[in-house]
Design a protein around this motif. Structure first.
Motif, PDB file in Angstrom:
ATOM      1  N   VAL A  17       0.856  -1.196   0.000  1.00  0.00           N
ATOM      2  CA  VAL A  17       0.000   0.000   0.000  1.00  0.00           C
ATOM      3  C   VAL A  17       0.890   1.243   0.000  1.00  0.00           C
ATOM      4  O   VAL A  17       0.657   2.195  -0.755  1.00  0.00           O
ATOM      5  CB  VAL A  17      -0.976   0.012   1.201  1.00  0.00           C
ATOM      6  N   GLY A  18       1.929   1.229   0.841  1.00  0.00           N
ATOM      7  CA  GLY A  18       2.873   2.353   0.873  1.00  0.00           C
ATOM      8  C   GLY A  18       3.601   2.520  -0.449  1.00  0.00           C
ATOM      9  O   GLY A  18       3.794   3.649  -0.930  1.00  0.00           O
ATOM     10  N   LEU A  19       4.000   1.412  -1.047  1.00  0.00           N
ATOM     11  CA  LEU A  19       4.693   1.464  -2.342  1.00  0.00           C
ATOM     12  C   LEU A  19       3.784   2.044  -3.423  1.00  0.00           C
ATOM     13  O   LEU A  19       4.193   2.918  -4.191  1.00  0.00           O
ATOM     14  CB  LEU A  19       5.162   0.066  -2.754  1.00  0.00           C
ATOM     15  N   PHE A  20       2.525   1.585  -3.478  1.00  0.00           N
ATOM     16  CA  PHE A  20       1.596   2.111  -4.478  1.00  0.00           C
ATOM     17  C   PHE A  20       1.248   3.573  -4.208  1.00  0.00           C
ATOM     18  O   PHE A  20       1.045   4.341  -5.142  1.00  0.00           O
ATOM     19  CB  PHE A  20       0.340   1.247  -4.582  1.00  0.00           C
ATOM     20  N   ALA A  21       1.196   3.964  -2.936  1.00  0.00           N
ATOM     21  CA  ALA A  21       0.968   5.377  -2.609  1.00  0.00           C
ATOM     22  C   ALA A  21       2.130   6.225  -3.125  1.00  0.00           C
ATOM     23  O   ALA A  21       1.920   7.276  -3.737  1.00  0.00           O
ATOM     24  CB  ALA A  21       0.791   5.559  -1.105  1.00  0.00           C
TER      25      ALA A  21
ATOM     26  N   ALA B  78      -5.185   6.187  -3.875  1.00  0.00           N
ATOM     27  CA  ALA B  78      -5.890   7.362  -3.343  1.00  0.00           C
ATOM     28  C   ALA B  78      -4.988   8.192  -2.430  1.00  0.00           C
ATOM     29  O   ALA B  78      -4.975   9.419  -2.516  1.00  0.00           O
ATOM     30  CB  ALA B  78      -7.144   6.919  -2.587  1.00  0.00           C
ATOM     31  N   ILE B  79      -4.237   7.531  -1.579  1.00  0.00           N
ATOM     32  CA  ILE B  79      -3.333   8.254  -0.672  1.00  0.00           C
ATOM     33  C   ILE B  79      -2.289   9.025  -1.467  1.00  0.00           C
ATOM     34  O   ILE B  79      -2.051  10.211  -1.227  1.00  0.00           O
ATOM     35  CB  ILE B  79      -2.663   7.294   0.333  1.00  0.00           C
TER      36      ILE B  79
ATOM     37  N   ILE C 128      -2.091  13.138  -1.613  1.00  0.00           N
ATOM     38  CA  ILE C 128      -0.899  13.867  -1.154  1.00  0.00           C
ATOM     39  C   ILE C 128      -0.401  14.782  -2.273  1.00  0.00           C
ATOM     40  O   ILE C 128      -0.013  15.924  -2.032  1.00  0.00           O
ATOM     41  CB  ILE C 128       0.201  12.902  -0.671  1.00  0.00           C
ATOM     42  N   GLY C 129      -0.442  14.280  -3.521  1.00  0.00           N
ATOM     43  CA  GLY C 129      -0.067  15.114  -4.664  1.00  0.00           C
ATOM     44  C   GLY C 129      -0.940  16.352  -4.762  1.00  0.00           C
ATOM     45  O   GLY C 129      -0.453  17.455  -5.037  1.00  0.00           O
TER      46      GLY C 129
ATOM     47  N   TYR D 201      -9.090  20.096  -4.193  1.00  0.00           N
ATOM     48  CA  TYR D 201      -9.694  18.861  -4.707  1.00  0.00           C
ATOM     49  C   TYR D 201      -9.248  17.612  -3.962  1.00  0.00           C
ATOM     50  O   TYR D 201      -9.661  16.504  -4.311  1.00  0.00           O
ATOM     51  CB  TYR D 201      -9.381  18.707  -6.200  1.00  0.00           C
ATOM     52  N   ALA D 202      -8.425  17.747  -2.933  1.00  0.00           N
ATOM     53  CA  ALA D 202      -7.895  16.589  -2.207  1.00  0.00           C
ATOM     54  C   ALA D 202      -8.991  15.666  -1.668  1.00  0.00           C
ATOM     55  O   ALA D 202      -8.894  14.439  -1.844  1.00  0.00           O
ATOM     56  CB  ALA D 202      -6.945  17.040  -1.103  1.00  0.00           C
TER      57      ALA D 202
END
Length: 193
Positions: free
Chosen positions: A12-16, A64-65, A69-70, A80-81
């Motif tokens: 999940v962290g890697l995909f974020a 989504a995370i 953050i972006g 829009y976050a």
């Protein structure tokens, strides 16, 4: 696999991180009147790949995370976050639902069926985004910026979301089909039920 919970959390962290980098640094930003913008990016592809590998919730959460953050770090997109968090999670949930609950792609052995099912699942999540991202964005802008600004940007948002979906579909299916056998060979493939 031992310690599957830790493995999911790490992914999940890697995909974020991947979705943040792809969305933030590899996007083509299109400035719109009134200080708004839309963009062509591959963040949605990372969200879909995550859902195919980890399941809808965890894959969607990672995407989504990262994209939220972006948005938070970009002065144009910061408003829009919240919308990004919800809609990108939904991309993952829909992709995962179709891929794992309807087609059971982790147990599929026929490569032609697998390719078809992965394509349909990816298309389902991205089609949701093509419809709801501009629609929710329109009402969101209507609330924040007023009617003229919302109407002015709607057509641009539909166009950029559609381009993002087509490119993300091609990329996510290609990456998943290439990554799946490697994950199996390395013993890191998750059987999602």
């Amino acid at each position: 696999m031992k310690n599957e919970k830790l493995y999911r959390t790490v992914l999940v962290g890697l995909f974020a991180a991947l979705s943040y980098v792809v969305f933030t640094f590899l996007q083509i930003k299109i400035p719109l009147p009134g200080g708004d913008a839309t963009s062509i990016h591959l963040g949605n592809a990372i969200c879909v790949i995550g859902a195919l590998i980890l399941g809808g919730f965890y894959g969607g959460l990672g995407g989504a995370i990262g994209m939220t953050i972006g948005d938070i770090f970009d002065p144009v997109y910061i408003v829009y976050a919240p919308k990004t968090l919800i809609l990108k999670l939904c991309i993952g949930l829909i992709t995962g639902l179709v891929a794992h609950k309807l087609f059971h792609i982790t147990s599929e052995t026929d490569n032609k069926k697998l390719f078809r099912n992965v394509t349909i699942a990816s298309a389902a999540g991205l089609l949701f985004n093509v419809i709801f991202d501009p629609l929710v964005g329109y009402f969101y802008k209507l609330l924040i910026l007023g009617k003229p600004a919302a109407e002015l940007t709607l057509a641009w948002n539909v166009a950029s979301t559609t381009i993002n979906a087509v490119v993300s579909l091609i990329l996510s299916v290609a990456v998943y089909m290439a990554l799946r056998p490697q994950l199996k060979k390395a013993g890191y493939f998750l059987e999602i039920k």
